[in-house]
Structures are given as structure tokens and as C-alpha cells.
Design a protein around this motif. Structure first.
Motif, PDB file in Angstrom:
ATOM      1  N   LEU A 113       3.049 -18.437   9.874  1.00 57.35           N
ATOM      2  CA  LEU A 113       2.996 -19.686   8.423  1.00 57.35           C
ATOM      3  C   LEU A 113       3.301 -17.966   7.311  1.00 57.35           C
ATOM      4  O   LEU A 113       3.621 -18.307   6.333  1.00 57.35           O
ATOM      5  N   GLY A 114       3.006 -16.957   8.220  1.00 58.92           N
ATOM      6  CA  GLY A 114       3.288 -15.369   7.326  1.00 58.92           C
ATOM      7  C   GLY A 114       4.922 -14.896   7.088  1.00 58.92           C
ATOM      8  O   GLY A 114       4.977 -13.968   6.940  1.00 58.92           O
ATOM      9  N   LEU A 115       5.577 -15.508   8.078  1.00 58.79           N
ATOM     10  CA  LEU A 115       6.407 -14.860   8.424  1.00 58.79           C
ATOM     11  C   LEU A 115       7.834 -14.966   7.251  1.00 58.79           C
ATOM     12  O   LEU A 115       8.668 -13.931   6.478  1.00 58.79           O
ATOM     13  N   PRO A 116       8.061 -16.067   6.532  1.00 62.73           N
ATOM     14  CA  PRO A 116       8.424 -16.265   5.177  1.00 62.73           C
ATOM     15  C   PRO A 116       8.563 -15.590   4.258  1.00 62.73           C
ATOM     16  O   PRO A 116       9.224 -14.827   3.772  1.00 62.73           O
ATOM     17  N   ASP A 129       5.267  -7.834   2.066  1.00 64.81           N
ATOM     18  CA  ASP A 129       4.718  -8.712   2.217  1.00 64.81           C
ATOM     19  C   ASP A 129       3.870  -8.900   3.677  1.00 64.81           C
ATOM     20  O   ASP A 129       4.256 -10.220   3.883  1.00 64.81           O
ATOM     21  N   ASN A 130       3.371  -9.024   4.091  1.00 65.63           N
ATOM     22  CA  ASN A 130       2.527  -9.120   5.599  1.00 65.63           C
ATOM     23  C   ASN A 130       1.158  -9.340   6.109  1.00 65.63           C
ATOM     24  O   ASN A 130       0.435  -9.764   7.026  1.00 65.63           O
ATOM     25  N   GLY A 131      -0.015  -9.438   4.657  1.00 61.26           N
ATOM     26  CA  GLY A 131      -0.964  -9.924   4.682  1.00 61.26           C
ATOM     27  C   GLY A 131      -1.152 -10.999   5.785  1.00 61.26           C
ATOM     28  O   GLY A 131      -2.171 -11.029   5.831  1.00 61.26           O
ATOM     29  N   VAL A 132      -0.590 -12.134   5.292  1.00 61.73           N
ATOM     30  CA  VAL A 132      -1.070 -13.621   6.084  1.00 61.73           C
ATOM     31  C   VAL A 132      -0.379 -13.159   8.124  1.00 61.73           C
ATOM     32  O   VAL A 132      -2.179 -13.611   8.658  1.00 61.73           O
ATOM     33  N   MET A 133       0.195 -12.546   8.050  1.00 64.22           N
ATOM     34  CA  MET A 133       0.903 -12.122   9.271  1.00 64.22           C
ATOM     35  C   MET A 133      -0.557 -11.135   9.747  1.00 64.22           C
ATOM     36  O   MET A 133      -0.635 -11.488  11.071  1.00 64.22           O
ATOM     37  N   VAL A 134      -0.900  -9.947   9.210  1.00 64.01           N
ATOM     38  CA  VAL A 134      -2.224  -9.204   9.767  1.00 64.01           C
ATOM     39  C   VAL A 134      -3.408 -10.367   9.843  1.00 64.01           C
ATOM     40  O   VAL A 134      -3.604  -9.890  10.604  1.00 64.01           O
ATOM     41  N   LEU A 135      -3.582 -11.271   9.146  1.00 66.60           N
ATOM     42  CA  LEU A 135      -4.572 -12.058   9.298  1.00 66.60           C
ATOM     43  C   LEU A 135      -4.684 -12.560  10.588  1.00 66.60           C
ATOM     44  O   LEU A 135      -5.717 -13.212  11.178  1.00 66.60           O
ATOM     45  N   GLY A 136      -3.035 -12.992  10.928  1.00 68.83           N
ATOM     46  CA  GLY A 136      -3.288 -14.114  12.062  1.00 68.83           C
ATOM     47  C   GLY A 136      -4.049 -13.034  13.381  1.00 68.83           C
ATOM     48  O   GLY A 136      -4.645 -13.244  14.290  1.00 68.83           O
ATOM     49  N   TYR A 137      -3.034 -11.393  12.604  1.00 67.76           N
ATOM     50  CA  TYR A 137      -3.070 -10.875  14.300  1.00 67.76           C
ATOM     51  C   TYR A 137      -4.847 -10.001  13.966  1.00 67.76           C
ATOM     52  O   TYR A 137      -5.240 -10.084  15.451  1.00 67.76           O
ATOM     53  N   ILE A 138      -5.766 -10.292  13.006  1.00 65.76           N
ATOM     54  CA  ILE A 138      -7.297 -10.173  12.611  1.00 65.76           C
ATOM     55  C   ILE A 138      -7.732 -10.958  13.541  1.00 65.76           C
ATOM     56  O   ILE A 138      -8.770 -11.620  15.114  1.00 65.76           O
ATOM     57  N   VAL A 139      -7.320 -12.434  13.375  1.00 61.13           N
ATOM     58  CA  VAL A 139      -7.886 -14.309  14.110  1.00 61.13           C
ATOM     59  C   VAL A 139      -8.159 -13.249  15.587  1.00 61.13           C
ATOM     60  O   VAL A 139      -8.477 -13.547  16.591  1.00 61.13           O
ATOM     61  N   MET A 140      -6.607 -12.798  16.110  1.00 64.60           N
ATOM     62  CA  MET A 140      -5.640 -12.726  17.525  1.00 64.60           C
ATOM     63  C   MET A 140      -7.275 -11.723  18.196  1.00 64.60           C
ATOM     64  O   MET A 140      -7.271 -11.846  19.050  1.00 64.60           O
ATOM     65  N   GLN A 173      -5.444  -2.154  15.138  1.00 66.81           N
ATOM     66  CA  GLN A 173      -5.973  -3.139  13.937  1.00 66.81           C
ATOM     67  C   GLN A 173      -5.726  -1.913  12.213  1.00 66.81           C
ATOM     68  O   GLN A 173      -5.754  -2.733  11.589  1.00 66.81           O
ATOM     69  N   ILE A 174      -6.837  -1.524  12.631  1.00 69.65           N
ATOM     70  CA  ILE A 174      -7.525  -0.427  11.366  1.00 69.65           C
ATOM     71  C   ILE A 174      -6.499  -0.230  10.610  1.00 69.65           C
ATOM     72  O   ILE A 174      -6.137  -0.094   8.925  1.00 69.65           O
ATOM     73  N   GLY A 175      -5.391   0.302  11.297  1.00 67.77           N
ATOM     74  CA  GLY A 175      -4.088   0.908  10.679  1.00 67.77           C
ATOM     75  C   GLY A 175      -3.509  -1.033  10.228  1.00 67.77           C
ATOM     76  O   GLY A 175      -2.567  -0.272   9.120  1.00 67.77           O
ATOM     77  N   TRP A 176      -3.028  -1.694  11.058  1.00 64.94           N
ATOM     78  CA  TRP A 176      -2.696  -2.533   9.959  1.00 64.94           C
ATOM     79  C   TRP A 176      -3.295  -3.109   8.730  1.00 64.94           C
ATOM     80  O   TRP A 176      -2.790  -3.263   7.293  1.00 64.94           O
ATOM     81  N   ILE A 177      -4.706  -3.476   8.966  1.00 62.07           N
ATOM     82  CA  ILE A 177      -4.877  -3.852   7.765  1.00 62.07           C
ATOM     83  C   ILE A 177      -4.905  -2.511   6.091  1.00 62.07           C
ATOM     84  O   ILE A 177      -5.198  -3.365   5.297  1.00 62.07           O
ATOM     85  N   ALA A 178      -5.057  -0.633   6.756  1.00 66.97           N
ATOM     86  CA  ALA A 178      -4.407  -0.637   5.471  1.00 66.97           C
ATOM     87  C   ALA A 178      -3.479  -0.036   5.405  1.00 66.97           C
ATOM     88  O   ALA A 178      -3.100  -0.426   4.010  1.00 66.97           O
ATOM     89  N   VAL A 179      -2.540  -0.741   6.135  1.00 69.66           N
ATOM     90  CA  VAL A 179      -0.885  -1.349   5.448  1.00 69.66           C
ATOM     91  C   VAL A 179      -1.416  -1.671   4.554  1.00 69.66           C
ATOM     92  O   VAL A 179      -0.361  -2.321   3.237  1.00 69.66           O
ATOM     93  N   ILE A 180      -1.801  -3.491   4.588  1.00 63.68           N
ATOM     94  CA  ILE A 180      -2.037  -4.315   3.740  1.00 63.68           C
ATOM     95  C   ILE A 180      -2.619  -3.639   2.171  1.00 63.68           C
ATOM     96  O   ILE A 180      -2.466  -3.606   1.001  1.00 63.68           O
ATOM     97  N   LEU A 181      -3.785  -2.892   2.740  1.00 63.44           N
ATOM     98  CA  LEU A 181      -4.752  -2.774   1.363  1.00 63.44           C
ATOM     99  C   LEU A 181      -3.782  -1.182  -0.053  1.00 63.44           C
ATOM    100  O   LEU A 181      -4.220  -1.588  -0.809  1.00 63.44           O
ATOM    101  N   ILE A 182      -3.327  -0.861   0.841  1.00 59.55           N
ATOM    102  CA  ILE A 182      -2.736   0.591   0.178  1.00 59.55           C
ATOM    103  C   ILE A 182      -0.812  -0.463  -0.010  1.00 59.55           C
ATOM    104  O   ILE A 182       0.019  -0.436   0.792  1.00 59.55           O
TER     105      ILE A 182
END
Length: 420
Positions: A113-116, A129-140, A173-182
Motif C-alpha cells: 500500500l505504501g509503494l505508490p 516518502d517511504n513511511g507506510v512501507m517502513v510501517l509494513g516492515y515494522i509489522v513484519m 530496522q532502527i535505521g529505516w525508522i530514522a530515515v523516516i523521522l529525519i
């Protein structure tokens, strides 16, 4: 007639069981129904990624399309790799494992859902803007870490390897979250993505060197990769249907529509045939240390397959006069990934067997000539349908050459490898 005294096969139960690790030499190990169900979520993910790539290529936004597609394909394939190698080693199929897998499936769908919006953000030149993608990764990843911790607790002789996986996954995963927040511009974001990708890929390599690694099953993992290749080839079928629909919508059923059907189906079928000439299971069973180049290289194979399907979508856009690119560019969107796919499969074949034959090089030259011919025909003004029909022979050249003569070289090389 059946034996009336034969004992009934017990009905399956899925009570909680100790995660002891599977036998890597287990006979008749095949993909489970749960693994096949898990793979269905990737049909959606591949479809969205291919559709987004086709749209941007048809608009002439090549850089944005390719960058977004590369990012998307790594994210999709890596999510599948994480689960599949763990399942090959520690699948208990109890209710805990099943429910955890369901959570991971939900994560894949969130990722899709976050790809578009990720593609759109790259096309706009803003931050990714990969916030939704990373959210999916957090769940996984939460589910995946739980799986590895469970394996570490219940499989003492593999504890070190399992905990290494936990560490690598958590850091990445911590790194991916940082990419979203910064909020960073596109280039620094790209560099961070490259760094985190390296961490992702180095983690399993280091983990498999700890405590004897994990008990993954070579033939099982080869079958799993083959099944994902078939799923990805489904994009070629979808692209074919889109192209046929475009022609029928423009001019009704005609010879062009029939030829497009032949071209798309033949191309997909030829790519399927070529892939399953790889002797992956036998070689990986004998040489387990060859698994990482083989497994990681498959990400490029899956990407080239999905890109071929996207190229067929672009052909449909061109036929409908909805593309803002010329015929040569439209043919290239199919020809380039087909060329990449055949080359990558050839490279994997040589890597597994460690043998280069002059005959195979001749087949590769023939394949290249077919691809170049299709592009030259487009440049000469020959219609798209004919160019795609020519391109069908790109994977068929090595397939026919192998079936007529090349299998003899392959059998000899395989025998030498297994006796080494």
C-alpha cells in the motif's frame, strides 16, 4: 482396491511445539500450504511495483521509475527472503508459527500500500516518502524478531546464529525508522538507503558463520525461489492481457491482437523454461557456501522478470496512444529487462556449475542478436507487435540450444561438481 485394514492417517493438529530446527537432509521436503499462502501477498506487491514502473516509463520519467522500482523490488524481495530462509530452517507449523506468519503477511500488504506514494515522492524530486512501507516492515520485523528469539530459546545449538539475526534485523530496522523521522533531501536519503541495504545483506552472512548457521534445506529453498519466480512471471501474463485489451479496444479482434497474445505468452513461457534449467537444489545441497551469491542474485532476477511485465504494460500504453515516448523507447522497456533476465540466469548457471562453455557463449550471442534486432526493427518503423514477436526468441534461443546440445555439457559439469 484399498486395504481395509490399513491404519487411518491421523488428522493434523497444530498444538504448540518446540522449535528444534528442521533436518537439512530431510527427504521429500516441499513447500507448505502456509508458504504458498504467504507468497500470495507478494502477487499484490509485485503488481503494484510493476504498475507504478510502467506508468512512469510511459511518461518518460525513466530515472524516477527505475529508482523507485529498484527500491521497491529490494524491499519486496527482502521481506520474502527473510521469511523463506527462516521457514526452511525452523518451520514448526504450530499455531504460534502460523499466527506469527499471518502478522507478517499483513506487513507485506501494508508495504504494498505504501509503494505508490514512494514512487510519487521520487518522481516529484522531494524526500522519499517511504513511511507506510517502513510501517509494513515494522509489522513484519516485530514478528520476525519474535520468530528468531523463539528459535534461539528452543534450539540451543543454533542460539548464536539466531541471536545474530535478531541483532542485524533490529539495527537495520532502527535505521529505516530514522530515515523516516529525519527529513533529508533525495541524495542523502539515497546514501542512507544504500548503507542500510548493506547492513541488511551482511547480517545473514555474518549470522550463518556463527554456531554452525541455521539448518535450511537446499532443495526446499530452491523450490521456494522457483515458486516466487513463477509468481513474478505472472506480471508478464498481466502485461500481455493489458496489451491485448488495448488492441481490442482500439480496433477490435485482429491479427495484431492474436500476435500480441502469442508474443506475451511465448515470452513468459520461454523465461519460465529457461529458469528451471538451473540445477540449484543439487548444487546448494552439495555446496552450501554458494547460497548467498545465488540467493542475493535472485533479487535481480525477480526484478528483471517484474520489469518485463511492466514493459508489456508500457507496450499497451503505447498501442492505446497513452504513452509519451516513442516506439523505440517502448520496445526498450521490454527488451532491456528480457536481456538482463537471460544474462542473469546464464550467470547463475555458470556460477553454480563453475564451468564456462564456448557453446553457451554462442547462445548468449544469439540471444543478444535477437534483442538488438527487435530494437532495430522499432527504429525502422516496424510496428510494435512485430518487434515483440521477434523478442520472444530471446529466451528461446538458449532454451532450444540447451535442449538440443547444451544439456550434455551441463550434465558433465554437474557430475564433476558433485564429485569434487
Amino acid at each position: 482396491m484399498s486395504d481395509p485394514h490399513a491404519a487411518a492417517v491421523p488428522l493434523p493438529t497444530h498444538h504448540a511445539a518446540a522449535m528444534r530446527g528442521r533436518d537439512p537432509h530431510e527427504h521429500h521436503r516441499v513447500a507448505t500450504p502456509l508458504e504458498l499462502l504467504f507468497d500470495l501477498t507478494f502477487v499484490i506487491a509485485f503488481g503494484v511495483a510493476g504498475s507504478q514502473l510502467a506508468h512512469l516509463l510511459a511518461e518518460g520519467h525513466y530515472a524516477a521509475g527505475l529508482m523507485g522500482f529498484g527500491f521497491a523490488m529490494f524491499a519486496i524481495c527482502w521481506a520474502w527472503v527473510n521469511f523463506s530462509w527462516f521457514a526452511s530452517a525452523f518451520d514448526t507449523d504450530d499455531w504460534i508459527y502460523r499466527l506469527t506468519t499471518m502478522v507478517q503477511m499483513a506487513g507485506v500488504l501494508i508495504l504494498a500500500l505504501g509503494l505508490p506514494q514512494m514512487f510519487e515522492s521520487i518522481d516529484n524530486g522531494a524526500h522519499v516518502d517511504n513511511g507506510v512501507m517502513v510501517l509494513g516492515y515494522i509489522v513484519m520485523r516485530v514478528a520476525m524478531i519474535f520468530q528468531w528469539l523463539r528459535a534461539a530459546r528452543q534450539t540451543a545449538d543454533r542460539r548464536s546464529a539466531c541471536l545474530s539475526y535478531v541483532t542485524a534485523i533490529a539495527i537495520a530496522q532502527i535505521g529505516w525508522i530514522a530515515v523516516i523521522l529525519i527529513d533529508m533531501p533525495l541524495l542523502p536519503t539515497f546514501l542512507c538507503v544504500v548503507t542500510l541495504t548493506l547492513i541488511e545483506m551482511l547480517g545473514p552472512i555474518l549470522a550463518e558463520r556463527r554456531g554452525g548457521g541455521t539448518p535450511w534445506h537446499a532443495h526446499h529453498i530452491a523450490e521456494r525461489y522457483g515458486l516466487l519466480a513463477i509468481i513474478t512471471l505472472g506480471e508478464g501474463v498481466v502485461g500481455t492481457v493489458a496489451s491485448i485489451s488495448a488492441i481490442v479496444g482500439e480496433q477490435g479482434w485482429s491479427l495484431d491482437a492474436i500476435l500480441i497474445c502469442v508474443a506475451g505468452t511465448g515470452l513468459t513461457f520461454g523465461m519460465w523454461w529457461l529458469y528451471f534449467l538451473l540445477p540449484s537444489g543439487q548444487i546448494l545441497h552439495r555446496f552450501r557456501n554458494r547460497a548467498f551469491p545465488w540467493g542475493y542474485g535472485h533479487i535481480l532476477i525477480f526484478a528483471s522478470i517484474a520489469a518485463t511485465g511492466a514493459g508489456l504494460h508500457v507496450a499497451a500504453y503505447y498501442i492505446e496512444h497513452k504513452a509519451h515516448i516513442g516506439e523505440v523507447a517502448a520496445v526498450l522497456t521490454v527488451a532491456v529487462p528480457v536481456f538482463a533476465y537471460v544474462t542473469l540466469v546464464f550467470a547463475h548457471y555458470v556460477y553454480l556449475l563453475r564451468k564456462m562453455e564456448t557453446f553457451y557463449l554462442g547462445l548468449m550471442i544469439g540471444m543478444t542478436a535477437v534483442v538488438v534486432l527487435s530494437i532495430l526493427c522499432a527504429a525502422a518503423g516496424i510496428n510494435m507487435t512485430t518487434c515483440l514477436i521477434i523478442l520472444v526468441f530471446a529466451p528461446l534461443v538458449p532454451v532450444v540450444g540447451y535442449e538440443i546440445k547444451g544439456h550434455r555439457y551441463g550434465n558433465a559439469a554437474l557430475q564433476r561438481a558433485l564429485e569434487a
